[in-house]
Each structure stands twice: as structure tokens, then as C-alpha cells.
Design an enzyme around this catalytic site. Structure first.
Site, short mmCIF file in Angstrom:
data_model
loop_
_atom_site.label_atom_id
_atom_site.label_comp_id
_atom_site.label_asym_id
_atom_site.label_seq_id
_atom_site.Cartn_x
_atom_site.Cartn_y
_atom_site.Cartn_z
N PRO B 130 53.11 -15.46 60.81
CA PRO B 130 51.91 -16.27 61.05
C PRO B 130 50.78 -15.38 61.60
O PRO B 130 51.02 -14.51 62.43
CB PRO B 130 52.38 -17.29 62.09
N PHE B 131 49.56 -15.62 61.12
CA PHE B 131 48.43 -14.73 61.40
C PHE B 131 47.19 -15.57 61.66
O PHE B 131 46.81 -16.39 60.84
CB PHE B 131 48.23 -13.83 60.17
N GLY B 132 46.61 -15.41 62.86
CA GLY B 132 45.39 -16.14 63.18
C GLY B 132 44.20 -15.22 63.04
O GLY B 132 43.76 -14.91 61.93
N GLY B 134 44.35 -12.14 64.08
CA GLY B 134 44.89 -10.78 63.92
C GLY B 134 44.56 -9.87 65.08
O GLY B 134 44.59 -8.64 64.94
N SER B 136 46.24 -9.43 67.86
CA SER B 136 47.40 -9.08 68.70
C SER B 136 47.33 -7.63 69.17
O SER B 136 47.01 -6.74 68.39
CB SER B 136 48.71 -9.27 67.92
N ARG B 392 36.92 1.49 72.91
CA ARG B 392 38.30 2.00 72.79
C ARG B 392 38.53 2.62 71.42
O ARG B 392 39.07 3.73 71.30
CB ARG B 392 39.28 0.84 73.01
N TYR B 454 45.34 -5.77 85.78
CA TYR B 454 45.09 -5.36 84.39
C TYR B 454 44.73 -3.87 84.45
O TYR B 454 43.83 -3.48 85.20
CB TYR B 454 43.92 -6.18 83.87
#
Lengths: 534, 534
Positions: B130-132, B134, B136, B392, B454
Site C-alpha cells: 500500500p502506497f499513499g 510515499g 515513508s 537533506r 528528535y
């Protein structure tokens, strides 16, 4: 082990058949006076039942010598563990027809003993019913059926210590068998509180709250015990485990959330790290009267959709307000309370009152004086709230079928839902008894997207048939909730009584997952058989 | 279907290999300037990779004619669905060694098409990822291994509509494939907002947030998307189901909480009823400088343990503050923001500032004027926050190994945890590269019982070996977190990269239950193989 459990710190005796302390029950004269308020009740109260009259047989099995010191077969202890404290349970005791009385009651003192008991039970076909304060009102702690060789009630109340306090993170490791007052007494020296006060607070345990996703003190924001869980320890027949103490995590589905609400069917919760709070230093409360209920609901919605976060935001309909002494002129009453350990709360109360008045309510904030007596309606409501279950048992002795049920739904459905409950449950009660029932409603917890209505039903039953009458009424209630897509329970849990409604509500993929989890964790199917899953 | 997905409402092209929009990437000159800030970086930026250079083979399988219209085999689309957007993914593209490129990309438009695709895949040994959006950063959307005949990326972004709005209950039914801006644009005409703003907001979807338990805008109270879920619809290989729309329920374990965080391993979330909010009308923000980090942590704890509930409460250490332009004098900076749709928030800000000053911070509330420019440090931080992932990627082109990781722990562990991460991750980076790493820390979300630190790590890598360098650094980080019992992820999710840490963190009874649920819901083991469960 004492035959009748007493609360630590008190010398008062718990009733084995009725709510709370035996010495707090209304006497025969008070019962008769209450009965006179409703048509069709008995002329004299049913007598208080005696354990000696119960059909208590010899245990179907005895524990092995290695576990014998944890187990009792004492009849009164067994009787006190046969059922919860729903009306259905009370009337069955009063009529001498209790649910199945467990063969054995065990009181383990640590996780290893819990695991040993589960091992033995699994190997001998013995059903295990985890038992905290025994205050279930949904058939959550009784055995039904005959698929097991014997029944063991697993009473956790010997595990009632606060084991560690981390004041820096405001949290504590607490054993699951601690009753509300027992755990609060241990937290008080640290200046901290769990601040979870369900109506059953005195007679229910942390483990029971966790296993049933209990609703507590708060009317808004964090209403369920779920949100105060930092970590859980669970002993299952397939092994034990503890989740990490974390303020929050995004690591997979929440492990704790599978066991919260699992009602003893997946494992035994033996301890938890709980999030605590400072005791509130600032408080303010007020009540607002409304001529009609539905505009009051709109006022409550406005407050719930603000970010004022009242600690208490209970709306009582006219019947409920009269019953609790909060009003006597047919008004609905909104009870508002604000609390904070950080800052004064008078401004928040004032803003909430403004919102309430703009919806037709009338009420003023009391003078901003911390020593001023609390609002009279608020005080009346609070005393009545805690006294209510005792009165229910007194009414039961007068032949009144009387109990409560609760739900939650989104705001768009609330008005029609409440009207439908009154109409349809009223019709069912009339049909079952020939009498018009009293049906009161209050909103106990409110959310930006909905509310939790709580209903009280009282009607003189058909003598001797009270259980059937209540079951008919409850079936009608469940049917209304189901059609309005309102939850079968907001905080009383599913137990056995709500199974039909729960089975309709639960999405099928989750049902598949839950059954698979049950098979994996409880392969011999001994844990609280019949709750949640067949 | 367009070869390169564009965001609805914009004509900008998404980068197939890097963060966000292709036209927002730093150019070669900017990259070189950034690289010059760190010792040991490359002389020239690595070239932007080209799809034509990728090892994209012919698909190992083709869909049946009935599903062909939903599926593409276009190379650039397949390349854009091969991986997420972690540093590890960026550098693999830059070095021409991407993860396994899916054979097929499908874009279903409704639940039935999702079910049909799952049926077909289950019958043909095809893995479904499953890919929303992307976005991640944990290897959540790539296939690893070779146990399946082929790999299908299931892109949900064609299901991006707000289907219903219930203004009374302030909630909406939203399809899972809606990107943040897409769903907010549809809610705006109703005066409502989901108000969930993760850093990836522009490039991530509702379904992705739900499947990974994303952390959003709020620093306190409801930080995770979980709390905004009213109901979920899930399509699994074993059938589909929808939980009831409820503001709260105590009916068994929460069905939704099993699928929240399930990362596509148990089913495909296709839509959800979400709780919405009014847009805030009152806002106030300020920044507070601290000479040292640890007293600032104590200030943040005091604010988190009050009931002030700031919307933003981010503590930047000196390095992070300098990087984002919030300070240039070596101070740590606390960024505070309050928002409300109900009432002015200046008082809450003032109380929070008082708490911060009592812990040694220096900062004043800006004048209470809604048109006044926001605090300069606050503005600087906000712009830098959104720009950071682009920078980044620019640094990655200069041979810098640079990424972030995050965690959460109770307050009692926070100081030692942060110190240990600096020391041990720094040592691991030095060992792997020969260079001293930059390690910055911020607290992004705070709770009464703990906080979410973080970390950003940047160090020039060994050219060509960057993946191995990062893996060494990440292994050291995971080891520190595990020893301090800090979660492997507060909001980035587990994916494949965090599996070793997750396996240690997850209690064994839950692991048994999760595996059993997986077997029941995904019997052919096609759903996102390798995340959460083997």
C-alpha cells in the site's frame, strides 16, 4: 482468608448479594417508602437473601496441593463471586436463583501464582473468571453454560499495592487488584492522584477499569481509563508480557489497546504503570437550569466543541434532576465543574455559563471564593450519584425492575436517539408490565463529536418474572441503539449481557483478528468464556 | 495516468527520487555551499539520477484484462514507487542502486477495485505494498526479499475525496488517498480543519497517517492522528469492514486501534470518518532562550505537566536553533504557540512564559496584537522546518550522510537518554567515517509523563559506502534507545528499518496476537511483507 471481603482500611462488611457495604442498604421501612412512589410495587420488601438458602454444591474439582493455599471453597465467598452487581444479579439473589456459583475462589498474590493457576486450569478444563471488585453490571464476572468441568473465580484483590512511584514522570506502577480508595490512599502521600472516579470507585479495581475500559471522573478530553495507561503487564495462558513505559509511541498498533477492553478473555492484567496528576488546587462549579431538554443538549454541544474542557459537564433531564434533588420545578439541569492544578478556572466557568445562557439556560457562577459552599444543585447531584446503586437495590426489594444502560453517539444522532429510547423502551416496559415506566436520561460524558447518554429505567415488574421483564426491556433498548448506530456500551463493558449488540457492532475483520488472538493466547479456552467471543 | 504524479491543484512535478517538488531542490551551487559547511564532503554534488539509468526490468507478471485499466508498467511511475524518502532511499537512488522496483503500480478508485486487486494478487503470489504519498522514512513502502512472484505498488491517491461532512458532529468521511493539502482544501469551505500537520503534510496522505500513527501539529494533548479517528474502513484479503462512527466506546478492545499503526500489513485503510475542528481564531506565540539545554528540558516538563496545553512546545538545542535560524548565540530555544477557536490565549502564553523564566529562560510575550508579526525565532523555525528535507537531499548529493530519528521516553529517562545518544551515536559516526558528526536534538511533542526527542545526524560519509555508514549509525542509535527503554519510533513508524528494535520492544503476548491476526486477515501473506511481522 476472610469469608466476606472487607475493604482494607475499613471494618465495614461488603454485601455478598447487593451493592457496596451491607450497613448502607436502605432498611425495610425506607424500601417501603421508596416503593410507594411507583404504582404496582410489592406491599412488603423481599427479604434479604441468606447464603444458607442458596443451592451451593460441593466444588466440582479441588486444586492441587501446591495451589491449595490460594484457594477457598467457603460458601459465602463463592456466593459473593457468583455474579456482578447488575439489577439482574441483585434480583436473582433476592429470588434465590443466582447464576452459577463458582467451585473455587483463588486469591493469588503475584504473577507467578496467576500463571500457575492458569496452567492448572488449562490442564483441567476449568474456566477462569478474572474478578476485581465484582461490580460488573453486564454479566462480566459470571459463568454461563456447561462446557467446563468447573469454574474458578480469580480474585485479584490481594494484589493491591502501589509498587513504584516516579514523581518526575508523574506515574506509578500499581497492581491490578487495588480498589479505588486503596490505590488513592497509597498515592496521596506523594501528592498525586489517578483521578479516575467511576461511580463504582469504592468497589472496583484498577484491573477491572482497564479490562472494561471504564469511564471515569472527567466529562471531557480523557474520559476513559485507556488514556492514562503508560504500560500494562498481562499474564496469559501462552505467557506473560509487559509493554514498555512510554508517554506515546507509533511503533505498530498499540499493544496495550488490544488488552484494554479485553474483559479477561485474552489474559489477566496484573499491573500497570498509570499516568497520574497533581491534585487540583483550583475548582469552580455551577449549575444551569433549562426549561427544555433539547436546547440544553445544544448548549452542551457548544461547550463540548469549545476548548474549555470542563471536568464535569453533566446534563440531567427533568426526571433525573428531580430524583437527585438538583431541581424540583421540571427543569433540566446542567452541572458544570472546572478543576486545575495550574491556574484559576473562574474564567473558563464564566465562558461556559455564557455559552449555556446563549442557549436559553439560566445560571450564575457562585462568588469566586474558594471557601464558599458549592452550588446546592451540584452538591445534591453528587450525593445522590453515589447513593443511587443502594437505592436501586432497595427498589428491587420492592419488586421494581430498575437499572441503567448507557451509550454514545455522534451529535447528529443524539436528539432522535434519546427520543426513540424514551418511546420504544417505554413501550417495551409497558408491554412487559402493564405499567408506565419512569425513564430518565442524563449526558455523562461529552465530546466534540458526540455525547454519552445514560438512561435509568424503573417500573414495577411482574412478581417472580423480573428477570424476564428486564431482559425484554433491555432487548428493546439494544434494538434502538443498534438502529441508531449508538454503541452498545460507552463504559459499562460488553460482558455477556451485551453480546448480541456487540456482535452486530464489531466490524468483521476485527472479529476475525480477535478470535485469532484468542486462539493464540488462550488455546484451552478457559479465560472468561462467553465474554466478547464464543 | 500521468507518468510522474502531480499534486492536484498544482502543476508542479514531484521528484521521483527526492523529497517533494523537483523545482524546490537546491541547485548544484547551493549544494556545494552547504557541503562546504562540513569537513570531508565531496568536491561536486552527485548528479541528479535519471530513470533511464535504473535497472528496470520487464514486469514479472501482468494484470488480468479486468484490472488492466487500473495498472501501469510505466518505468518512471514504477521508479517513483520503489522506495520511500528516507536518506537511505535518496542515496540509493543517487548511487544508482535503488530498492526493488515494483513490477506494477495500481491506482484503484474504489473499495471494490482494492478488493479485486487483493484477490488477484493473493491468487498469484504477488506482494502488495500500500502506497499513499510515499514519504515513508523507515522502509515502509519498498519490497525486500524474493518470496513473491512479483510486486504491486497499490497507490491510493486516486481515492482522495471528502465524501461527507457532518458539521453538527464536526466530522467528515475522507478517502484514505487524500494528500494533506487536498483534504484541507475540501474541508475549508465548511469552516473546518483536520488540523493535522506532520512535516510531510504536503506529500503524505490520510491513509498513510493512519497506517503509521503519524504525529501531527499538536505538541500536547492529542498529538497522534489516532485520537482524531471516529471510524475506519479497512479492506483486507479476508473481507472488508467499517467500524461505527462513535465519539467514544467501551465495547471490547478498540477495533480501530488494531488497524492504526498496522502499516498495511493487516489490510488497506480506504477511508475514515475523522474528527475535525474549527479553525483557530486566537493565536499567540513566543520564543524563550536558554543558556543550557537541560534546564530548558525542566521548563518544558513544567509546561507539559500544567494544563496549559500549548499547540506548539518545541525545544531546539543550540545546534538545531542555529540551523533553523532561531538563534545564533549558542542558546537553546523553546518555541511556544497557543491557539484557540474559543477564547484569547495570551493568558496561557503568559503563564507558560512565567514557568519558562522560573527555569532560567529569557523571553517575553509579543504585544497582544493579532496583526503583530509573529516572533522572529518562531517564524525562522517554521520556514526551516518545511525546507529541511530538501536541504537533506542537497547534503546527500554532497556525500553527507544525513538523516533524523525520533523516539519518546518518560521524563525520568530523558536527560540521560539525550546525553547517551549524543555520545554513542557520535562515537559510532566517528568510527564509521573518521569525522565528528553534527548531532542536533529537539523535543517535538511533550506529555505530562514524558517527551519525544528528535535527532538530526550529519557527517561526511565514505563515498560509495553511505548506506553502510548510515546503517552503522542507525544501529548504534537503536541500541541506545533499546537500553534506555525509549520507543523505536514516536511517529515515523516501524517499516522495515526499525524491525529489530520493534521486535525487542513489542511484548510477546501482543506479538502472538498480531501474528494470529495477520494469518487470519492475510492468509496468503501478500500485504506489505516484512513490516511489523515476518
Amino acid at each position: 482468608m476472610p469469608a466476606t471481603p472487607s475493604d482494607p482500611g475499613t471494618s465495614r462488611t461488603r454485601s455478598w448479594w447487593g451493592w457496596g457495604y451491607a450497613d448502607a442498604h436502605p432498611d425495610d421501612v425506607e424500601c417501603a417508602a421508596m416503593g410507594a412512589l411507583l404504582p404496582g410495587t410489592l406491599a412488603r420488601p423481599l427479604p434479604i437473601p441468606r447464603v444458607a438458602d442458596l443451592p451451593i454444591g460441593r466444588p466440582g474439582v479441588l486444586p492441587p496441593p501446591s495451589l491449595a493455599h490460594l484457594v477457598t471453597t467457603d460458601p459465602e465467598t463463592r456466593a459473593a463471586h457468583a455474579m456482578g452487581k447488575a439489577y439482574r444479579d441483585i434480583i436473582r439473589s433476592l429470588r434465590g436463583r443466582p447464576g452459577r456459583i463458582p467451585d473455587l475462589v483463588a486469591r493469588p498474590t503475584d504473577d507467578q501464582e496467576v500463571a500457575d493457576l492458569l496452567d492448572w486450569a488449562g490442564g483441567h478444563g476449568v474456566a477462569v473468571i478474572p474478578f476485581g471488585g465484582g461490580s460488573s453490571v453486564v454479566g462480566g464476572v459470571e459463568y454461563r453454560g456447561d462446557a467446563h468441568r468447573a469454574v474458578l473465580s480469580l480474585d485479584l484483590t490481594s494484589m493491591d499495592r502501589v509498587l513504584e512511584v516516579d514523581a518526575t514522570s508523574r506515574s506509578a506502577r500499581i497492581q491490578a487488584g487495588a480498589l479505588g480508595p486503596v490505590l488513592e490512599a497509597q498515592l496521596r502521600p506523594h501528592g498525586l492522584t489517578l483521578r479516575h472516579f467511576p461511580q463504582s470507585f469504592e468497589f472496583s479495581t484498577l484491573g477491572g477499569w482497564l479490562a472494561t475500559r471504564a469511564g471515569g471522573h472527567y466529562a471531557t478530553v480523557h474520559t476513559h481509563i485507556d488514556d492514562f495507561v503508560q504500560s500494562l503487564r498481562v499474564v496469559t495462558p501462552a505467557g506473560a508480557g509487559t509493554s514498555w513505559r512510554l508517554p506515546a509511541s507509533g511503533a505498530g498498533p498499540s499493544p496495550d489497546r488490544l488488552f484494554l477492553g479485553s474483559e479477561g478473555a485474552l489474559g489477566v492484567i496484573t499491573e500497570a504503570w498509570m499516568r497520574l496528576q497533581e491534585r487540583p488546587r483550583y475548582k469552580a462549579s455551577a449549575s444551569v437550569a433549562f426549561a427544555d431538554f433539547h436546547p440544553a443538549v445544544e448548549a452542551v454541544r457548544a461547550i463540548a466543541q469549545s476548548d474549555l474542557a470542563p471536568a464535569n459537564c453533566r446534563l440531567l433531564d427533568a426526571g433525573e434532576a428531580a430524583l437527585s434533588g438538583a431541581s424540583h420545578d421540571g427543569s433540566a439541569v446542567l452541572v458544570l465543574g472546572f478543576e486545575s492544578a495550574t491556574a484559576p478556572v473562574e474564567d473558563r466557568l464564566a465562558t461556559a455559563l455564557e455559552l449555556a445562557r446563549s442557549h436559553g439556560g439560566s445560571g450564575e457562577a457562585p462568588p469566586a471564593d474558594r471557601d464558599a459552599p458549592a452550588d446546592a444543585a451540584v452538591s445534591a447531584w453528587r450525593s445522590a450519584f453515589l447513593r443511587m446503586p443502594y437505592l436501586r437495590d432497595g427498589l428491587a426489594r420492592m419488586g421494581v425492575v430498575v437499572d441503567t444502560f448507557e451509550t454514545a453517539a455522534t451529535w447528529d444522532r443524539i436528539p432522535a436517539l434519546i427520543d426513540a429510547v424514551r418511546t420504544e423502551v417505554g413501550a417495551a416496559a409497558l408491554k412487559a408490565t402493564g405499567h408506565a415506566a419512569t425513564i430518565n436520561c442524563r449526558l455523562t460524558h461529552v465530546y466534540p463529536d458526540g455525547a454519552a447518554p445514560y438512561f435509568t429505567v424503573a417500573v414495577a415488574g411482574r412478581p417472580g418474572d423480573e428477570v424476564a421483564v428486564w431482559d425484554d426491556i433491555k432487548a428493546a433498548a439494544s434494538d434502538v441503539l443498534q438502529r441508531h448506530r449508538a454503541t452498545i456500551t460507552h463504559h459499562h463493558a460488553v460482558g455477556r449481557d451485551h453480546r448480541p449488540g456487540y456482535d452486530l457492532q464489531r466490524p468483521e475483520p476485527f472479529a476475525l483478528a480477535l478470535r485469532a488472538a484468542k486462539d493464540a493466547l488462550d488455546p484451552h479456552r478457559i479465560l472468561n468464556p462467553g465474554v466478547l467471543i464464543d
